[in-house]
Write a protein that holds these residues in place. Structure first.
Motif, PDB file in Angstrom:
ATOM      1  N   CYS A  47      -2.212 -30.676  -8.383  1.00 36.53           N
ATOM      2  CA  CYS A  47      -1.328 -29.527  -8.579  1.00 36.53           C
ATOM      3  C   CYS A  47      -0.647 -29.549  -9.943  1.00 36.53           C
ATOM      4  N   THR A  48      -1.240 -30.249 -10.894  1.00 33.57           N
ATOM      5  CA  THR A  48      -0.668 -30.313 -12.236  1.00 33.57           C
ATOM      6  C   THR A  48      -0.518 -28.903 -12.817  1.00 33.57           C
ATOM      7  N   GLY A  49       0.669 -28.607 -13.329  1.00 32.82           N
ATOM      8  CA  GLY A  49       0.924 -27.292 -13.896  1.00 32.82           C
ATOM      9  C   GLY A  49       1.174 -26.211 -12.875  1.00 32.82           C
ATOM     10  N   MET A  50       1.334 -26.617 -11.613  1.00 34.91           N
ATOM     11  CA  MET A  50       1.512 -25.637 -10.536  1.00 34.91           C
ATOM     12  C   MET A  50       2.808 -25.899  -9.774  1.00 34.91           C
ATOM     13  N   THR A  51       3.228 -24.889  -9.021  1.00 37.77           N
ATOM     14  CA  THR A  51       4.410 -24.997  -8.167  1.00 37.77           C
ATOM     15  C   THR A  51       4.006 -24.733  -6.731  1.00 37.77           C
ATOM     16  N   LEU A  52       4.462 -25.608  -5.835  1.00 37.71           N
ATOM     17  CA  LEU A  52       4.207 -25.451  -4.407  1.00 37.71           C
ATOM     18  C   LEU A  52       5.369 -24.682  -3.787  1.00 37.71           C
ATOM     19  N   LEU A  53       5.049 -23.592  -3.121  1.00 41.00           N
ATOM     20  CA  LEU A  53       6.030 -22.804  -2.379  1.00 41.00           C
ATOM     21  C   LEU A  53       5.722 -22.897  -0.891  1.00 41.00           C
ATOM     22  N   PRO A  54       6.721 -22.729  -0.036  1.00 40.23           N
ATOM     23  CA  PRO A  54       6.395 -22.532   1.381  1.00 40.23           C
ATOM     24  C   PRO A  54       5.538 -21.276   1.532  1.00 40.23           C
ATOM     25  N   GLY A  55       4.718 -21.226   2.559  1.00 37.47           N
ATOM     26  CA  GLY A  55       3.988 -19.998   2.834  1.00 37.47           C
ATOM     27  C   GLY A  55       4.948 -18.820   2.873  1.00 37.47           C
ATOM     28  N   LEU A  56       4.595 -17.735   2.206  1.00 37.29           N
ATOM     29  CA  LEU A  56       5.493 -16.593   2.071  1.00 37.29           C
ATOM     30  C   LEU A  56       5.517 -15.781   3.363  1.00 37.29           C
ATOM     31  N   ILE A  57       6.604 -15.041   3.567  1.00 38.53           N
ATOM     32  CA  ILE A  57       6.808 -14.288   4.804  1.00 38.53           C
ATOM     33  C   ILE A  57       7.203 -12.861   4.456  1.00 38.53           C
ATOM     34  N   ASP A  58       6.508 -11.909   5.053  1.00 31.01           N
ATOM     35  CA  ASP A  58       6.829 -10.488   4.901  1.00 31.01           C
ATOM     36  C   ASP A  58       7.339  -9.989   6.254  1.00 31.01           C
ATOM     37  N   CYS A  59       8.581  -9.559   6.299  1.00 27.32           N
ATOM     38  CA  CYS A  59       9.234  -9.201   7.558  1.00 27.32           C
ATOM     39  C   CYS A  59       9.047  -7.742   7.956  1.00 27.32           C
ATOM     40  N   HIS A  60       8.246  -6.988   7.202  1.00 30.37           N
ATOM     41  CA  HIS A  60       8.065  -5.583   7.571  1.00 30.37           C
ATOM     42  C   HIS A  60       6.731  -5.071   7.041  1.00 30.37           C
ATOM     43  N   VAL A  61       5.714  -5.107   7.884  1.00 33.03           N
ATOM     44  CA  VAL A  61       4.400  -4.564   7.534  1.00 33.03           C
ATOM     45  C   VAL A  61       3.896  -3.692   8.680  1.00 33.03           C
ATOM     46  N   HIS A  62       2.861  -2.922   8.380  1.00 26.66           N
ATOM     47  CA  HIS A  62       2.173  -2.108   9.389  1.00 26.66           C
ATOM     48  C   HIS A  62       0.673  -2.297   9.168  1.00 26.66           C
ATOM     49  N   VAL A  63       0.074  -3.273   9.826  1.00 25.20           N
ATOM     50  CA  VAL A  63      -1.299  -3.628   9.472  1.00 25.20           C
ATOM     51  C   VAL A  63      -2.325  -2.618   9.969  1.00 25.20           C
ATOM     52  N   THR A  64      -1.957  -1.750  10.915  1.00 25.62           N
ATOM     53  CA  THR A  64      -2.904  -0.726  11.356  1.00 25.62           C
ATOM     54  C   THR A  64      -2.799   0.551  10.531  1.00 25.62           C
ATOM     55  N   VAL A  65      -1.894   0.569   9.571  1.00 22.78           N
ATOM     56  CA  VAL A  65      -1.741   1.726   8.682  1.00 22.78           C
ATOM     57  C   VAL A  65      -2.278   1.344   7.310  1.00 22.78           C
ATOM     58  N   SER A  66      -3.191   2.139   6.796  1.00 24.21           N
ATOM     59  CA  SER A  66      -3.772   1.847   5.486  1.00 24.21           C
ATOM     60  C   SER A  66      -3.461   2.909   4.452  1.00 24.21           C
ATOM     61  N   ASP A  67      -3.018   4.057   4.880  1.00 23.52           N
ATOM     62  CA  ASP A  67      -2.431   5.044   3.974  1.00 23.52           C
ATOM     63  C   ASP A  67      -1.624   6.005   4.838  1.00 23.52           C
ATOM     64  N   VAL A  68      -0.800   6.803   4.197  1.00 21.19           N
ATOM     65  CA  VAL A  68       0.125   7.657   4.941  1.00 21.19           C
ATOM     66  C   VAL A  68      -0.283   9.124   4.888  1.00 21.19           C
ATOM     67  N   THR A  69      -1.510   9.403   4.508  1.00 21.74           N
ATOM     68  CA  THR A  69      -1.942  10.783   4.412  1.00 21.74           C
ATOM     69  C   THR A  69      -2.255  11.351   5.792  1.00 21.74           C
ATOM     70  N   ILE A  70      -2.006  12.633   5.943  1.00 23.99           N
ATOM     71  CA  ILE A  70      -2.356  13.312   7.191  1.00 23.99           C
ATOM     72  C   ILE A  70      -3.866  13.352   7.353  1.00 23.99           C
ATOM     73  N   LYS A  71      -4.595  13.445   6.250  1.00 19.66           N
ATOM     74  CA  LYS A  71      -6.063  13.507   6.294  1.00 19.66           C
ATOM     75  C   LYS A  71      -6.643  12.299   7.018  1.00 19.66           C
ATOM     76  N   SER A  72      -6.131  11.112   6.722  1.00 19.84           N
ATOM     77  CA  SER A  72      -6.686   9.919   7.356  1.00 19.84           C
ATOM     78  C   SER A  72      -6.408   9.902   8.841  1.00 19.84           C
ATOM     79  N   ARG A  73      -5.253  10.412   9.246  1.00 19.53           N
ATOM     80  CA  ARG A  73      -4.911  10.433  10.665  1.00 19.53           C
ATOM     81  C   ARG A  73      -5.806  11.389  11.448  1.00 19.53           C
ATOM     82  N   VAL A  74      -6.246  12.430  10.793  1.00 23.35           N
ATOM     83  CA  VAL A  74      -7.055  13.445  11.474  1.00 23.35           C
ATOM     84  C   VAL A  74      -8.536  13.075  11.477  1.00 23.35           C
ATOM     85  N   GLU A  75      -9.027  12.507  10.379  1.00 23.11           N
ATOM     86  CA  GLU A  75     -10.467  12.347  10.202  1.00 23.11           C
ATOM     87  C   GLU A  75     -11.008  10.996  10.658  1.00 23.11           C
TER      88      GLU A  75
END
Length: 407
Positions: A47-75
């Protein structure tokens, strides 16, 4: 069990203290030793030249949503979202995020698929569905009379629309039965919902108290989509654990959050992502673009004042509104609200773990903690370049990604 030595780098332990030169030893899925000049294991990761971080955590995601367009919801066919979710989870894991809280959309099947190794991804907490009043932020009713929710109800994802304490209680129990780790509720309008305003207050204190009671009886907690001032205060007074977004905070709301130990998950990148999508040509509703432009400045000011007052902050992105895998775009925006780089990284590690109830398991590089690591080249405090600098990702003591690609 194999012992792995991570040697020659710096360690950011998750506390917010600056990184220090140290080696780290993993055995199985746990961190077993941290110190200078460690030796012994046959497998060594330089790990020379690198920094070790704890695994990162995202407290707000929506993994079944890939875009917010109405088109994607309909088609898109109904099942398409689950294949997209697998891709979205992989992209999230590849940038160093090893744990997420899905804030509605993912059902128990998606969580179990990750746990059982059917698909790669961060470990998950899930809200399943969002509780919302009729005509509220989670109601997909359109002026045409059609209903186009971001998450169509199905047997594993019950509808969250309810009115009055009795209906709220029934819906909460259905969502918990479906496997929710947390109940999510909309206490205000939102940017993406077409018929309300982020400042509008939704659901009554009595309705919110029912949710908190039902969650607590099952050892769960409540998170609130809360953007308008009065809806934020109602949520805090009801005992809700975290305020998501928190766009229109006033001094009283901040004082209430401090008094009650309430968390803020800012999701500063969410309205930015809506505007970026529209500028790129996506068919984002005009109302969503207009409201996004209206809230950006006041959102930053609210978060800046909350940070200055000492409100507890955990990182969240609302990914799904923006592209999955760009989660770390949130970090420099948090720094722009007065947080030091160390505070931003702590909010993305130890603080996020504490919010999710994992404070004794994840979010720190310390003996006995789960061996989740994000190894970054160079200075981890260069938040604008952090995503590009993620060199390796380890989850449960296993290498899962290298240079942005799953292994």
């Amino acid at each position: 069990m194999a012992r792995i030595l991570f040697s020659g780098g710096k360690v950011f332990d998750g506390s917010g203290a600056d990184p220090v030169a140290a080696d780290l030893v993993v055995e199985g899925d746990r961190i077993v030793e941290i110190g200078a000049g460690l030796h012994g294991p046959e497998q060594v990761v330089d790990c020379t030249g690198m920094t070790l971080l704890p695994g990162l955590i995202d407290c707000h995601v929506h993994v079944t949503v890939s875009d917010v367009t109405i088109k994607s919801r309909v088609e898109n066919p109904f099942s398409y979202q689950f294949y997209q979710a697998a891709q979205n989870l992989a992209r999230t894991l590849a940038v160093g995020i090893t744990t997420v809280r899905d804030a509605a959309g993912a059902d128990l099947g998606i969580k179990k698929a990750v746990e059982d190794g059917l698909i790669p991804g961060p470990r998950m907490q899930i809200a399943v569905s969002m509780v919302s009043q009729t005509g509220g932020h989670g109601d997909g009713w359109m002026p045409s009379g059609l209903c186009l929710p971001l998450g169509v109800p199905h047997p594993g994802r019950p509808s969250g629309i309810a009115d009055g304490p009795a209906e709220i209680r029934k819906v909460a129990r259905e969502i918990l039965r479906a496997g929710a780790d947390v109940i999510k509720v909309a206490t205000t309008g939102g940017v993406l919902s077409p018929t309300d305003d982020p400042r509008h207050t939704q659901l009554t204190p009595a309705e919110l108290e029912v949710l908190v009671t039902e969650a607590a009886m099952q050892g769960r907690y409540v998170m609130a989509h809360a953007q308008g001032t009065e809806g934020i205060k109602n949520a805090v007074r009801a005992g809700i654990r975290s305020i998501e977004h928190g766009i229109y905070l006033d001094d009283e709301a901040i004082e209430l959050m401090l008094a009650n130990g309430t968390w803020l998950v800012p999701t500063l990148v969410a309205p930015v992502s809506v505007i970026r999508a529209a500028q790129a040509g996506a068919s984002v509703p005009e109302s969503a673009v207009r409201k996004s432009k209206e809230v950006i400045e006041v959102h930053v000011d609210s978060v800046r004042r909350a940070v200055a007052a000492g409100v507890k902050i955990a990182m969240g992105t609302d990914s799904g509104v923006g592209p999955h895998g760009t989660n770390l775009d949130e970090l420099p925006l948090m720094a722009g609200c007065g947080m030091s780089p160390g505070q931003v990284l702590a909010a993305t590690t130890s603080s996020a773990a504490e919010l999710l109830g994992y404070g004794d398991q994840f979010g720190r590089l310390a003996t006995g903690y789960r061996a989740d690591l994000a190894i970054v080249a160079g200075d981890a405090y260069e938040l604008n370049h952090l995503a590009a600098n993620v060199s390796q990702v380890w989850k449960n003591g296993q290498l899962v990604a290298r240079d942005g690609q799953l292994v």
